[in-house]
Design an enzyme around this catalytic site. Structure first.
Site, PDB file in Angstrom:
ATOM      1  CB  SER A 144      -0.398   3.710  11.447  1.00  0.00           C
ATOM      2  OG  SER A 144      -0.964   4.357  12.568  1.00  0.00           O
ATOM      3  CE1 TYR A 157      -5.635   3.491   9.365  1.00  0.00           C
ATOM      4  CE2 TYR A 157      -4.267   3.278  11.322  1.00  0.00           C
ATOM      5  CZ  TYR A 157      -4.553   3.907  10.125  1.00  0.00           C
ATOM      6  OH  TYR A 157      -3.775   4.946   9.693  1.00  0.00           O
TER       7      TYR A 157
HETATM    8  N1  NAD Z   1      -3.677  11.114   9.622  1.00  0.00           N
HETATM    9  C1  NAD Z   1      -3.145  10.323  10.538  1.00  0.00           C
HETATM   10  O1  NAD Z   1      -3.240  10.591  11.752  1.00  0.00           O
HETATM   11  C2  NAD Z   1      -2.399   9.085  10.136  1.00  0.00           C
HETATM   12  C3  NAD Z   1      -1.684   8.392  11.125  1.00  0.00           C
HETATM   13  C4  NAD Z   1      -0.995   7.244  10.773  1.00  0.00           C
HETATM   14  C5  NAD Z   1      -1.006   6.792   9.460  1.00  0.00           C
HETATM   15  N2  NAD Z   1      -1.711   7.483   8.521  1.00  0.00           N
HETATM   16  C6  NAD Z   1      -1.710   6.941   7.153  1.00  0.00           C
HETATM   17  O2  NAD Z   1      -1.273   7.946   6.251  1.00  0.00           O
HETATM   18  C7  NAD Z   1      -1.794   7.643   4.948  1.00  0.00           C
HETATM   19  C8  NAD Z   1      -2.403   8.904   4.358  1.00  0.00           C
HETATM   20  O3  NAD Z   1      -3.551   9.260   5.113  1.00  0.00           O
HETATM   21  P1  NAD Z   1      -3.981  10.766   5.430  1.00  0.00           P
HETATM   22  O4  NAD Z   1      -3.959  10.927   6.882  1.00  0.00           O
HETATM   23  O5  NAD Z   1      -3.238  11.705   4.561  1.00  0.00           O
HETATM   24  O6  NAD Z   1      -5.539  10.681   5.039  1.00  0.00           O
HETATM   25  P2  NAD Z   1      -6.461  11.479   3.997  1.00  0.00           P
HETATM   26  O7  NAD Z   1      -7.824  10.918   4.177  1.00  0.00           O
HETATM   27  O8  NAD Z   1      -6.280  12.950   4.149  1.00  0.00           O
HETATM   28  O9  NAD Z   1      -5.864  11.040   2.580  1.00  0.00           O
HETATM   29  C9  NAD Z   1      -5.975   9.715   2.108  1.00  0.00           C
HETATM   30  C10 NAD Z   1      -6.190   9.733   0.599  1.00  0.00           C
HETATM   31  O10 NAD Z   1      -6.296   8.373   0.171  1.00  0.00           O
HETATM   32  C11 NAD Z   1      -7.316   8.323  -0.808  1.00  0.00           C
HETATM   33  N3  NAD Z   1      -7.861   6.973  -0.931  1.00  0.00           N
HETATM   34  C12 NAD Z   1      -8.787   6.358  -0.148  1.00  0.00           C
HETATM   35  N4  NAD Z   1      -9.056   5.141  -0.630  1.00  0.00           N
HETATM   36  C13 NAD Z   1      -8.276   4.971  -1.729  1.00  0.00           C
HETATM   37  C14 NAD Z   1      -8.113   3.917  -2.656  1.00  0.00           C
HETATM   38  N5  NAD Z   1      -8.822   2.775  -2.559  1.00  0.00           N
HETATM   39  N6  NAD Z   1      -7.218   4.076  -3.670  1.00  0.00           N
HETATM   40  C15 NAD Z   1      -6.531   5.233  -3.794  1.00  0.00           C
HETATM   41  N7  NAD Z   1      -6.664   6.277  -2.962  1.00  0.00           N
HETATM   42  C16 NAD Z   1      -7.522   6.141  -1.935  1.00  0.00           C
HETATM   43  C17 NAD Z   1      -8.357   9.320  -0.326  1.00  0.00           C
HETATM   44  O11 NAD Z   1      -9.239   9.725  -1.383  1.00  0.00           O
HETATM   45  C18 NAD Z   1      -7.476  10.448   0.188  1.00  0.00           C
HETATM   46  O12 NAD Z   1      -7.215  11.406  -0.824  1.00  0.00           O
HETATM   47  C19 NAD Z   1      -2.789   6.500   5.153  1.00  0.00           C
HETATM   48  O13 NAD Z   1      -2.168   5.283   4.790  1.00  0.00           O
HETATM   49  C20 NAD Z   1      -3.063   6.535   6.633  1.00  0.00           C
HETATM   50  O14 NAD Z   1      -3.493   5.298   7.125  1.00  0.00           O
HETATM   51  C21 NAD Z   1      -2.397   8.606   8.822  1.00  0.00           C
END
Ligand code: NAD
Length: 291
Positions: A144, A157
């Site tokens: 991130s 985080y």
């Molecule tokens: N959205 C943002 O702004 C952002 C920014 C930086 C990094 N990220 C990272 O991107 C990645 C994806 O996140 P996103 O934004 O698409 O979020 P999201 O919540 O839309 O999707 C995350 C998915 O991970 C699944 N999940 C949660 N716990 C889990 C587990 N223990 N095992 C397997 N699956 C699990 C959830 O059910 C969900 O479907 C994450 O690693 C997040 O930290 C997101």
């Protein structure tokens, strides 16, 4: 379906039922890859699998908790047995936890690290031998911009995402010359369900509920999951070591390099302090912060 570099390749995507993972799965499917998708949310995952199969993709969909080491290793064995191993592994599953370090119960930090850090370690360790044997492919670990800078209220985080970065940047050097591409992804704000699903232990200043925190996130962030997926896929094609997503990610990356200490003053102003005694949306144990 177009013939391209991903046609017939086995793409593993964790946390594929929502957000960036879901958009990646759709893109890989369109590009002719075989999809090994997983998530803890089986209903949403099965809906995605049905949609992708309907469009002609070959899909393996499994309930998988990335924090569960044995389950991840068993899953990697299954991908090897059924499809001869992975070509692309995206360790994407992740969760959010909001609250100052003083307010966070240790158990909550462990919960987050179990998914956001150990999930990446498990996914990397379980699949690395398959890619190393092929002397090809990509392991893509999702960190991130909070893996580039510290941010008040995001201590757990940030710790996990900095750890993912250190782990991945080391692995990249160790795998140099082996044919296996290693990438670390640093998305800025992406319009996904992450803030909505966050555990809020302590509210940021100016927010009176966890819903308000999610609303504010929704208002501020600009990049769509589809744009994020497209950037990641371009990064894989170019075998990029570091994949920044969104203008905000480029600004934050520049800030971290130019002002490695003084950035904190700007970040404090942007993110504010944390209010005391806030309501906890998903867990009723705010008082257990000492544990
Ligand atoms: N959205 C943002 O702004 C952002 C920014 C930086 C990094 N990220 C990272 O991107 C990645 C994806 O996140 P996103 O934004 O698409 O979020 P999201 O919540 O839309 O999707 C995350 C998915 O991970 C699944 N999940 C949660 N716990 C889990 C587990 N223990 N095992 C397997 N699956 C699990 C959830 O059910 C969900 O479907 C994450 O690693 C997040 O930290 C997101």
């Amino acid at each position: 379906m177009a013939q391209d570099a991903f046609t017939g390749k086995v793409a593993v995507v964790t946390g594929a039922a929502s957000g960036i993972g879901q958009a990646l799965a759709r893109d890989f499917a369109r590009r002719g890859a075989k999809l090994a998708i997983s998530d803890v949310n089986l209903d949403r995952l099965n809906a995605l699998a049905a949609e992708l199969r309907q469009a002609g993709a070959t899909v393996m969909a499994d309930r998988l908790d990335v924090a569960d080491r044995d389950a991840l290793f068993a899953y990697a064995d299954k991908v090897a047995a059924e499809w001869g191993g992975a070509d692309i592994v995206i360790n994407n599953a992740g969760v959010a936890l909001v609250g100052s370090i003083a307010s966070l119960p240790v158990e909550q930090i462990e919960w987050l690290m179990g998914i956001n850090f150990w999930g990446v370690v498990h996914g990397t360790k379980a699949f690395l031998p398959q890619l190393a044997a092929k002397r090809a492919g990509s392991i893509v670990n999702v960190s991130s911009v909070f893996g580039l800078i510290g941010v008040p209220g995001q201590g757990a985080y940030c710790a996990a995402k900095f750890a993912v970065r250190g782990f991945t940047e080391t692995l990249r050097q160790e795998m140099h010359g082996t044919g296996v591409h290693i990438a670390c992804v640093h998305p800025g704000g992406i319009k996904t369900n992450i803030a909505n699903a966050a555990r809020v232990i302590e509210l940021p200043a100016g927010a009176d509920s966890a819903e308000a925190v999610a609303r504010r996130f929704e208002e501020v962030v600009r990049t769509t999951p589809e744009q994020a997926a497209a950037t990641i896929i371009r990064g894989i094609e170019k075998r990029a070591p570091r994949i920044l997503i969104g203008a905000d990610a480029h600004v934050i990356s520049g800030l971290a390099r130019l002002l490695p200490v003084a950035y904190a003053t700007l970040v404090r102003k942007a993110f504010g302090g944390l209010a005391r005694g806030a309501k906890n949306k998903n867990n009723a144990n705010t008082a257990a912060a000492r544990s």
